[in-house]
Design a protein around this motif. Structure first.
Motif, short mmCIF file in Angstrom:
data_model
loop_
_atom_site.label_atom_id
_atom_site.label_comp_id
_atom_site.label_asym_id
_atom_site.label_seq_id
_atom_site.Cartn_x
_atom_site.Cartn_y
_atom_site.Cartn_z
N ILE A 118 8.62 -14.45 9.84
CA ILE A 118 9.52 -13.64 9.01
C ILE A 118 8.92 -13.42 7.62
CG2 ILE A 118 11.79 -13.54 7.92
CD1 ILE A 118 12.90 -15.11 10.29
N ILE A 119 8.35 -14.47 7.03
CA ILE A 119 7.77 -14.34 5.69
C ILE A 119 6.59 -13.36 5.72
CG2 ILE A 119 6.49 -15.58 3.90
CD1 ILE A 119 8.26 -18.02 4.56
N ALA A 120 5.76 -13.44 6.76
CA ALA A 120 4.65 -12.49 6.88
C ALA A 120 5.17 -11.06 7.03
CB ALA A 120 3.78 -12.85 8.09
N SER A 121 6.25 -10.90 7.77
CA SER A 121 6.80 -9.55 7.97
C SER A 121 7.41 -9.01 6.68
CB SER A 121 7.86 -9.57 9.08
OG SER A 121 9.04 -10.24 8.66
N MET A 122 7.95 -9.89 5.84
CA MET A 122 8.49 -9.44 4.56
C MET A 122 7.38 -9.03 3.60
SD MET A 122 11.57 -9.31 5.18
CE MET A 122 11.92 -8.63 3.58
N ALA A 123 6.21 -9.67 3.75
CA ALA A 123 5.04 -9.23 2.98
C ALA A 123 4.65 -7.81 3.39
CB ALA A 123 3.89 -10.19 3.18
N LEU A 124 4.72 -7.54 4.69
CA LEU A 124 4.46 -6.19 5.18
C LEU A 124 5.46 -5.21 4.58
CD1 LEU A 124 3.09 -4.17 7.19
CD2 LEU A 124 4.85 -4.85 8.84
N PHE A 125 6.74 -5.59 4.57
CA PHE A 125 7.77 -4.72 4.00
C PHE A 125 7.50 -4.44 2.52
CE2 PHE A 125 11.90 -4.53 1.71
CZ PHE A 125 12.33 -3.30 2.19
N ALA A 126 7.10 -5.47 1.78
CA ALA A 126 6.87 -5.32 0.35
C ALA A 126 5.71 -4.36 0.05
CB ALA A 126 6.60 -6.69 -0.28
N PHE A 127 4.67 -4.40 0.89
CA PHE A 127 3.47 -3.60 0.61
C PHE A 127 3.46 -2.24 1.32
CE2 PHE A 127 1.92 -7.92 -0.34
CZ PHE A 127 1.39 -7.70 -1.60
#
Length: 501
Positions: A118-127
């Protein structure tokens, strides 16, 4: 910088923290009890959050979405029954590990890698969300229509084993969306003189009927008294250093798979989990033990399914196209709050985007902490009699639907779609394309009509972006139709070759 600070500070309000805590508890319980999906829970919670402020409501719905992704692993591991479809692949190695006396280890590894995904996917969302939204800002009516068609085509093609049934579900959703007033002329359509239908079918009532009442009725009709007892011998909990090293590689591989799958509208965690497990198995040195209790398998499946959350959120917020069925419900709730997901959201309300990211990250960390500290206590909840759950869900469905409009007609719509949902489910027709058609139907219709008025019939194919997107949609349909034929030919060829041998 102001938008960043405002967005983060909005989450620190006591009322928002309280809503976040409530969402975590509800989400964990939803995931733990098989048959109660995250979509069903978010749809039901939507009816109770309509009177809240947008940030408070988002805190409840988004944390349910996150927490259910953790809770559904518990029954998958202990009773070999997926809590939600996203945890199907968890059963492959989770339950064999539990039978081998490693249930505690499987639960902890599952919680850790789910948080990583989930944290990795939120990094994707942020960038990725901002560049995608900037690109979408350049879209006109023809491009937006093409995006909607592509999204619906992809979801229809992967949401059902039969492309025909998927298309039928999409058509049903589009038809439901036409009930009410014409968006341009204001003429009544398919209202049959019923005043309550002038504003269309209530979205929350339809969603709760299709995902809540339909699932409830289906469980009651198919219930059997026999129940598998949860495995009580949990064994040790924490992985050793060598086990951490073993799960690093499959976690990375499956995380990439989940991030890619999450961006595809309608793909979801179930598909990502299966693909992640398969790719990790292909890259493993111990592939023969996959499906027999391999810790690498549970790490891969849970990382991949969890990593779809940020990708789904990216598609939803940047394009206004729901990434999965939960996000479809979220869009409906956001529209009620006066929030229009899409590229303009990043320009008009950038602090809200930061708030959504912060809520998702906080929900992940809080849920992970609860899983690591209170796991033995939560395991005992699996012994709760199922009829208590049915009664609770039914009451919340009725009360929640009535609360949205204070009109019994809306409750009747909800119950009607519950019956329709059971019939469709027995016929193998998926509900997700219906929801997508209901959400995206008005968007597709209005943009198509604007495009025809501005550019004429050739406007859709004369513009490079819309022509490319429509071509991709056509290819997706052809691929979905051709895949079963190719599989049957291969199976037939394999049968002939085995007969010759």
């Amino acid at each position: 910088m102001t938008a960043l600070l405002d967005g983060m500070l909005a989450v620190l309000e006591p009322s928002v923290i309280l809503c976040l805590g409530a969402g975590v508890v509800v989400g964990m319980l939803v995931g733990m009890f098989p048959g109660i999906t995250a979509t069903m829970a978010v749809a039901l919670a939507s009816s109770f959050t309509m009177t809240l402020e947008p940030v408070q409501g988002l805190a409840v719905l988004l944390t349910i979405y996150v927490a259910a992704n953790f809770g559904d692993r518990i029954p998958s591991i202990l009773i070999n029954t997926p809590g939600t479809p996203a945890s199907i692949a968890t059963t492959f190695d989770g339950y064999p590990m539990a039978k081998n006396g490693q249930a505690g280890l499987a639960l902890i590894v599952s919680a850790l890698v789910s948080a990583v995904g989930i944290i990795a996917s939120m990094a994707l969302f942020a960038f990725a969300s901002v560049p995608l939204a900037q690109l979408a800002l350049k879209f006109g009516p023809s491009e937006m229509f093409a995006v909607v068609i592509l999204a619906m085509t992809i979801m229809i093609s992967i949401s059902s084993k039969s492309i025909t049934k998927g298309l039928l579900a999409g058509v049903i959703g589009l038809f439901i969306a036409t009930v009410g007033r014409d968006p341009i002329t204001g003429d009544a359509r398919f209202t049959f003189g019923v005043r309550d239908l002038n504003s269309g079918l209530d979205f929350i009532a339809v969603i709760i009927g299709l995902f809540g009442i339909a699932e409830l009725l289906d469980q009651i009709l198919t219930h059997r008294a026999f129940k598998i007892k949860p495995i009580s011998a949990l064994g040790r909990w924490w992985p050793t250093r060598s086990e951490y090293k073993r799960i690093a590689k499959p976690t990375f591989i499956a995380g990439i798979v989940g991030l890619v799958v999450g961006i595809i509208p309608g793909a979801g965690g179930d598909i990502a989990g299966l693909l992640g497990w398969d790719r990790a198995k292909a890259a493993s040195k111990t592939k023969d033990s996959f499906g027999k209790g391999n810790i690498e398998g549970i790490a891969a499946s849970d990382t991949a399914s969890s990593a779809t959350l940020g990708g789904s959120l990216t598609t939803t917020m940047a394009l206004g196209i729901p990434g999965d069925s939960v996000m479809a419900v979220m869009i409906g709730s956001m529209i009620v709050w006066g929030i229009q997901p899409g590229p303009s959201l990043f320009v008009n309300q950038p602090s809200l985007v930061v708030t959504i990211t912060t809520i998702m990250l906080l929900a992940t960390l809080v849920t992970l902490a609860i899983n690591l500290v209170r796991m033995p206590m939560m395991v005992k909840l699996l012994d709760m009699p199922v009829h208590y759950i049915w009664a609770t869900v039914l009451v919340f469905c009725l009360v929640g639907t009535y609360a949205t409009t204070n009109n019994m007609f809306t409750v009747g719509i909800m119950l009607s779609f519950g019956v329709i949902g059971v019939i469709l489910k027995r016929c193998g027709i998926p509900a997700s394309p219906i929801v997508l058609g209901l959400i995206l139907g008005p968007l597709a219709e209005s943009n198509l009509r604007r495009s025809l008025l501005i550019d004429g019939p050739t406007g859709l194919v004369n513009k490079p972006i819309s022509a490319t997107l429509l071509t991709f949609a056509f290819i997706a349909i052809i691929a979905a139709l051709a895949t079963p034929l190719i599989q049957r030919r291969r199976a037939k060829a394999a049968g002939l070759s085995s007969q010759r041998l």
